[in-house]
Design a protein around this motif. Structure first.
Motif, PDB file in Angstrom:
ATOM      1  N   ILE A 134      34.888  33.515  34.848  1.00 56.82           N
ATOM      2  CA  ILE A 134      34.869  34.927  34.452  1.00 56.82           C
ATOM      3  C   ILE A 134      35.868  35.728  35.276  1.00 56.82           C
ATOM      4  O   ILE A 134      36.582  36.589  34.763  1.00 56.82           O
ATOM      5  CB  ILE A 134      33.450  35.496  34.599  1.00 56.82           C
ATOM      6  CG1 ILE A 134      32.526  34.865  33.553  1.00 56.82           C
ATOM      7  CG2 ILE A 134      33.438  37.017  34.475  1.00 56.82           C
ATOM      8  CD1 ILE A 134      31.072  35.208  33.712  1.00 56.82           C
ATOM      9  N   LEU A 135      35.942  35.440  36.579  1.00 54.48           N
ATOM     10  CA  LEU A 135      36.862  36.175  37.451  1.00 54.48           C
ATOM     11  C   LEU A 135      38.308  36.033  36.997  1.00 54.48           C
ATOM     12  O   LEU A 135      39.079  36.997  37.018  1.00 54.48           O
ATOM     13  CB  LEU A 135      36.725  35.686  38.891  1.00 54.48           C
ATOM     14  CG  LEU A 135      35.500  36.156  39.668  1.00 54.48           C
ATOM     15  CD1 LEU A 135      35.409  35.419  40.989  1.00 54.48           C
ATOM     16  CD2 LEU A 135      35.544  37.656  39.912  1.00 54.48           C
ATOM     17  N   TYR A 136      38.693  34.814  36.607  1.00 57.82           N
ATOM     18  CA  TYR A 136      40.077  34.584  36.197  1.00 57.82           C
ATOM     19  C   TYR A 136      40.336  34.989  34.753  1.00 57.82           C
ATOM     20  O   TYR A 136      41.473  34.926  34.288  1.00 57.82           O
ATOM     21  CB  TYR A 136      40.450  33.121  36.409  1.00 57.82           C
ATOM     22  CG  TYR A 136      40.741  32.777  37.862  1.00 57.82           C
ATOM     23  CD1 TYR A 136      41.629  33.545  38.601  1.00 57.82           C
ATOM     24  CD2 TYR A 136      40.140  31.690  38.489  1.00 57.82           C
ATOM     25  CE1 TYR A 136      41.905  33.244  39.925  1.00 57.82           C
ATOM     26  CE2 TYR A 136      40.406  31.372  39.814  1.00 57.82           C
ATOM     27  CZ  TYR A 136      41.296  32.154  40.529  1.00 57.82           C
ATOM     28  OH  TYR A 136      41.581  31.862  41.844  1.00 57.82           O
ATOM     29  N   GLY A 137      39.300  35.403  34.031  1.00 57.79           N
ATOM     30  CA  GLY A 137      39.460  35.873  32.667  1.00 57.79           C
ATOM     31  C   GLY A 137      39.377  37.387  32.614  1.00 57.79           C
ATOM     32  O   GLY A 137      39.526  38.088  33.617  1.00 57.79           O
ATOM     33  N   ASN A 138      39.121  37.916  31.429  1.00 51.18           N
ATOM     34  CA  ASN A 138      38.966  39.356  31.261  1.00 51.18           C
ATOM     35  C   ASN A 138      37.536  39.751  31.643  1.00 51.18           C
ATOM     36  O   ASN A 138      36.569  39.198  31.126  1.00 51.18           O
ATOM     37  CB  ASN A 138      39.250  39.762  29.812  1.00 51.18           C
ATOM     38  CG  ASN A 138      40.704  39.537  29.438  1.00 51.18           C
ATOM     39  OD1 ASN A 138      41.596  39.758  30.251  1.00 51.18           O
ATOM     40  ND2 ASN A 138      40.958  39.101  28.220  1.00 51.18           N
ATOM     41  N   HIS A 139      37.415  40.707  32.543  1.00 51.55           N
ATOM     42  CA  HIS A 139      36.089  41.144  32.967  1.00 51.55           C
ATOM     43  C   HIS A 139      36.179  42.563  33.516  1.00 51.55           C
ATOM     44  O   HIS A 139      37.245  43.015  33.943  1.00 51.55           O
ATOM     45  CB  HIS A 139      35.538  40.204  34.053  1.00 51.55           C
ATOM     46  CG  HIS A 139      36.325  40.224  35.319  1.00 51.55           C
ATOM     47  ND1 HIS A 139      37.409  39.404  35.534  1.00 51.55           N
ATOM     48  CD2 HIS A 139      36.206  40.976  36.453  1.00 51.55           C
ATOM     49  CE1 HIS A 139      37.902  39.632  36.733  1.00 51.55           C
ATOM     50  NE2 HIS A 139      37.209  40.590  37.308  1.00 51.55           N
ATOM     51  N   PRO A 140      35.065  43.284  33.503  1.00 51.74           N
ATOM     52  CA  PRO A 140      35.077  44.642  34.062  1.00 51.74           C
ATOM     53  C   PRO A 140      35.133  44.607  35.580  1.00 51.74           C
ATOM     54  O   PRO A 140      34.802  43.598  36.200  1.00 51.74           O
ATOM     55  CB  PRO A 140      33.733  45.221  33.583  1.00 51.74           C
ATOM     56  CG  PRO A 140      32.851  44.022  33.431  1.00 51.74           C
ATOM     57  CD  PRO A 140      33.752  42.908  32.958  1.00 51.74           C
ATOM     58  N   GLY A 157      42.485  41.949  39.418  1.00 47.73           N
ATOM     59  CA  GLY A 157      42.928  41.365  40.685  1.00 47.73           C
ATOM     60  C   GLY A 157      43.049  39.857  40.640  1.00 47.73           C
ATOM     61  O   GLY A 157      44.082  39.288  41.017  1.00 47.73           O
ATOM     62  N   TYR A 158      42.009  39.177  40.167  1.00 47.76           N
ATOM     63  CA  TYR A 158      42.037  37.718  40.131  1.00 47.76           C
ATOM     64  C   TYR A 158      43.014  37.205  39.070  1.00 47.76           C
ATOM     65  O   TYR A 158      43.552  36.101  39.200  1.00 47.76           O
ATOM     66  CB  TYR A 158      40.633  37.161  39.896  1.00 47.76           C
ATOM     67  CG  TYR A 158      39.850  37.031  41.185  1.00 47.76           C
ATOM     68  CD1 TYR A 158      39.969  35.894  41.978  1.00 47.76           C
ATOM     69  CD2 TYR A 158      39.023  38.055  41.629  1.00 47.76           C
ATOM     70  CE1 TYR A 158      39.276  35.775  43.172  1.00 47.76           C
ATOM     71  CE2 TYR A 158      38.316  37.951  42.820  1.00 47.76           C
ATOM     72  CZ  TYR A 158      38.453  36.803  43.586  1.00 47.76           C
ATOM     73  OH  TYR A 158      37.770  36.699  44.775  1.00 47.76           O
ATOM     74  N   LYS A 159      43.246  38.009  38.049  1.00 48.56           N
ATOM     75  CA  LYS A 159      44.248  37.614  37.052  1.00 48.56           C
ATOM     76  C   LYS A 159      45.637  37.592  37.690  1.00 48.56           C
ATOM     77  O   LYS A 159      46.458  36.708  37.420  1.00 48.56           O
ATOM     78  CB  LYS A 159      44.221  38.582  35.869  1.00 48.56           C
ATOM     79  CG  LYS A 159      44.763  37.996  34.578  1.00 48.56           C
ATOM     80  CD  LYS A 159      44.388  38.853  33.390  1.00 48.56           C
ATOM     81  CE  LYS A 159      44.775  38.161  32.094  1.00 48.56           C
ATOM     82  NZ  LYS A 159      44.402  38.953  30.910  1.00 48.56           N
ATOM     83  N   LYS A 160      45.903  38.565  38.564  1.00 49.48           N
ATOM     84  CA  LYS A 160      47.179  38.595  39.283  1.00 49.48           C
ATOM     85  C   LYS A 160      47.296  37.402  40.230  1.00 49.48           C
ATOM     86  O   LYS A 160      48.380  36.826  40.384  1.00 49.48           O
ATOM     87  CB  LYS A 160      47.311  39.901  40.063  1.00 49.48           C
ATOM     88  CG  LYS A 160      47.461  41.139  39.196  1.00 49.48           C
ATOM     89  CD  LYS A 160      47.549  42.392  40.060  1.00 49.48           C
ATOM     90  CE  LYS A 160      47.711  43.640  39.216  1.00 49.48           C
ATOM     91  NZ  LYS A 160      47.739  44.864  40.062  1.00 49.48           N
ATOM     92  N   ILE A 161      46.188  37.048  40.873  1.00 46.00           N
ATOM     93  CA  ILE A 161      46.187  35.880  41.747  1.00 46.00           C
ATOM     94  C   ILE A 161      46.509  34.628  40.935  1.00 46.00           C
ATOM     95  O   ILE A 161      47.353  33.803  41.327  1.00 46.00           O
ATOM     96  CB  ILE A 161      44.819  35.727  42.446  1.00 46.00           C
ATOM     97  CG1 ILE A 161      44.587  36.912  43.395  1.00 46.00           C
ATOM     98  CG2 ILE A 161      44.738  34.409  43.210  1.00 46.00           C
ATOM     99  CD1 ILE A 161      43.166  37.001  43.920  1.00 46.00           C
ATOM    100  N   PHE A 162      45.841  34.486  39.800  1.00 47.74           N
ATOM    101  CA  PHE A 162      46.063  33.326  38.922  1.00 47.74           C
ATOM    102  C   PHE A 162      47.533  33.244  38.508  1.00 47.74           C
ATOM    103  O   PHE A 162      48.167  32.186  38.600  1.00 47.74           O
ATOM    104  CB  PHE A 162      45.168  33.448  37.689  1.00 47.74           C
ATOM    105  CG  PHE A 162      45.239  32.269  36.746  1.00 47.74           C
ATOM    106  CD1 PHE A 162      44.303  31.249  36.831  1.00 47.74           C
ATOM    107  CD2 PHE A 162      46.241  32.178  35.781  1.00 47.74           C
ATOM    108  CE1 PHE A 162      44.366  30.164  35.976  1.00 47.74           C
ATOM    109  CE2 PHE A 162      46.322  31.103  34.924  1.00 47.74           C
ATOM    110  CZ  PHE A 162      45.374  30.088  35.021  1.00 47.74           C
TER     111      PHE A 162
END
Length: 463
Positions: free
Chosen positions: A311-317, A341-346
């Motif tokens: 969930i963190l690496y996907g779309n989430h609020p 944030g986690y999408k940027k990390i990914f």
């Protein structure tokens, strides 16, 4: 025996007979998302065993629930194949509910007794507050560091999230704009954590601990503890990691020389600021363990309920633990408030072809694990591939067990052969005793030799 067809739901409990201790479960459901308890139904199989005293229970249970918990629950008498069973429908409460002075909470398929920090956070949440929104008794504007306020304004203006007209705004105006002073002019917790002159005076765990380890946690080589307020902590930690713990291999394109940090810089900043912004500051310090093969970063405070790595690496609020701290860090340009944030990390790790960091709940907090594939590759290729930060010609083939500090000392000595231990210590921001020990190790390995007199001699790299 007939079965009750129930959906697979964590908010359902089945009991063959009633016991007053099940009021704890009703309390747990009320404090969480609500739920259903079925009396006269076998747990697991959902077979209807029935209850013999169904009519008396139908009268007694509502009274027991009101008397002991102060809430009203729907209690229904149902029947299947001639067997009576009871359904108790518990709705979520918007105020905290206790049973005999103890607060219970339904989490997943288990019931927990809330204590300590977990209880404090639960009570604040039920009352519509967060811990960082609470006023700090006796704190005044004198506890706020003006230099930190100016740093915040400078960063926010550069990020175009603060208007340039605020550049010289008074400290009180800045805090009020961030809603860090309450209606009674009390300074809030977030203000002390973000901008305090000495946050440790009020909160014991405003620290970021970094340790370089050998084979395991018992083999500590060096360590740093970064203290101070949160608004400047990220940059301080980043600088220490760059100087002492991480490697930046050199590459060339034509005559152009490039030093590339082993971890994507922007992704690393995102990881650091996430840990700082979302930590539970009633718990222990943030801890970073640096090994040859991995980096483990842990901050107190579990992931939001229902969240996991996928969930963190996907779309989430965005679900900030400390909304006031998160807001200030967003205004300074340090983090995002849209859950990206986690999408940027990914994306940062994926672009470099590096393994995506692993994220998990670990003990009472969140742990992120970063594989050090670049460092391992450099070590495997003859001691950091013939060069760290400028290159030591010929590579460090004589030892593939050198720490980053030893490698940086070698590079510094190579560029400054007439240097002293004191100057090495100051240049690399490493303690003098640690520097002495590292240089002694390098001399023992015959990687450096001191030529000439003690005062006027020079160092020679022996590769």
């Amino acid at each position: 025996m007939e079965k009750l067809h129930l959906p697979e739901n964590q908010n359902i409990e089945c009991k063959e007979s009633w016991k007053d201790e099940y009021l704890k479960w009703i309390c747990g459901f009320a404090n969480a998302q609500g739920g259903h308890i079925y009396i006269g139904v076998v747990d697991g199989s959902h077979e209807i065993s029935g209850v013999e005293n169904s009519k008396r229970l139908l009268e007694d249970l509502p009274n027991k629930i009101v008397t002991n918990l102060g809430i009203i629950a729907d209690v229904n008498l149902l029947q299947e194949d001639g067997r009576d069973y009871i359904e108790i429908n518990v709705k979520p409460s918007n105020i905290p509910i206790s049973y005999k002075g103890v607060y219970h909470y339904r989490s997943g398929s288990t019931k927990q007794e809330l204590k300590g920090t977990a209880l404090q956070n639960f009570l604040l949440k039920k009352l519509g507050k967060t811990w960082d929104d609470v006023a700090v008794e006796n704190a005044t504007l004198e506890d706020i560091d003006r230099t930190s306020i100016e740093y915040f304004l400078k960063k926010g203006i550069e990020a175009q999230r603060i208007p340039i007209g605020m550049a010289t705004a008074p400290t009180e105006e800045v805090l009020r704009s961030l809603q860090l002073i309450d209606e009674e002019n009390h300074i809030k917790t977030a203000a002390i954590l973000l901008f305090g002159k000495n946050p440790l005076r009020y909160f014991h765990s405003v620290e970021f601990k970094i340790g370089r380890f050998g084979k395991n946690e018992a083999d500590l080589i060096i360590q740093d503890i970064i203290e101070g307020n949160l608004i400047q902590m990220g940059d301080k930690v980043f600088d220490v990691l760059m100087a002492k713990y991480l490697v930046s291999p050199v590459s060339f394109e034509g005559m152009q020389r490039y030093e590339t940090l082993e971890i994507p810089k922007e992704a690393l900043r995102e990881i650091l600021y996430n840990a700082i912004a979302h930590k539970n500051y009633m718990g222990p310090a943030i801890q970073m363990h640096v090994y040859d093969d991995k980096i483990e970063l842990w901050n107190d405070g579990n992931l939001p309920e229902g969240f996991n790595e996928e969930i963190l690496y996907g779309n989430h609020p965005s679900v900030p633990r400390n909304p006031n701290i998160a807001k200030a860090m967003f205004m300074a340009g340090f983090i995002d408030t849209w859950g990206r944030g986690y999408k940027k990390i990914f994306e940062g790790f994926e672009k470099r072809g590096l393994p995506i960091p692993k994220v998990r709940d670990f003990f009472s907090g969140t742990q992120i694990i970063i594989e050090r594939t670049v460092f391992q590759s450099l070590n495997a290729n003859g001691g950091l591939n013939g060069g760290l930060n400028g290159g030591l010609n010929g590579g460090l083939n004589k030892s593939n067990e050198l720490t980053e500090i030893e490698l940086r000392i070698l590079q510094y000595i190579k560029s400054n052969p007439r240097t002293t231990i004191k100057k090495v210590s100051e240049a690399l921001k490493v303690g003098k005793r640690t520097t002495e020990r590292m240089i002694a190790n390098l001399r023992e390995k015959n990687l450096i030799i001191k030529e000439g007199s003690k005062k006027r001699g020079s160092w020679k790299i022996n590769l």
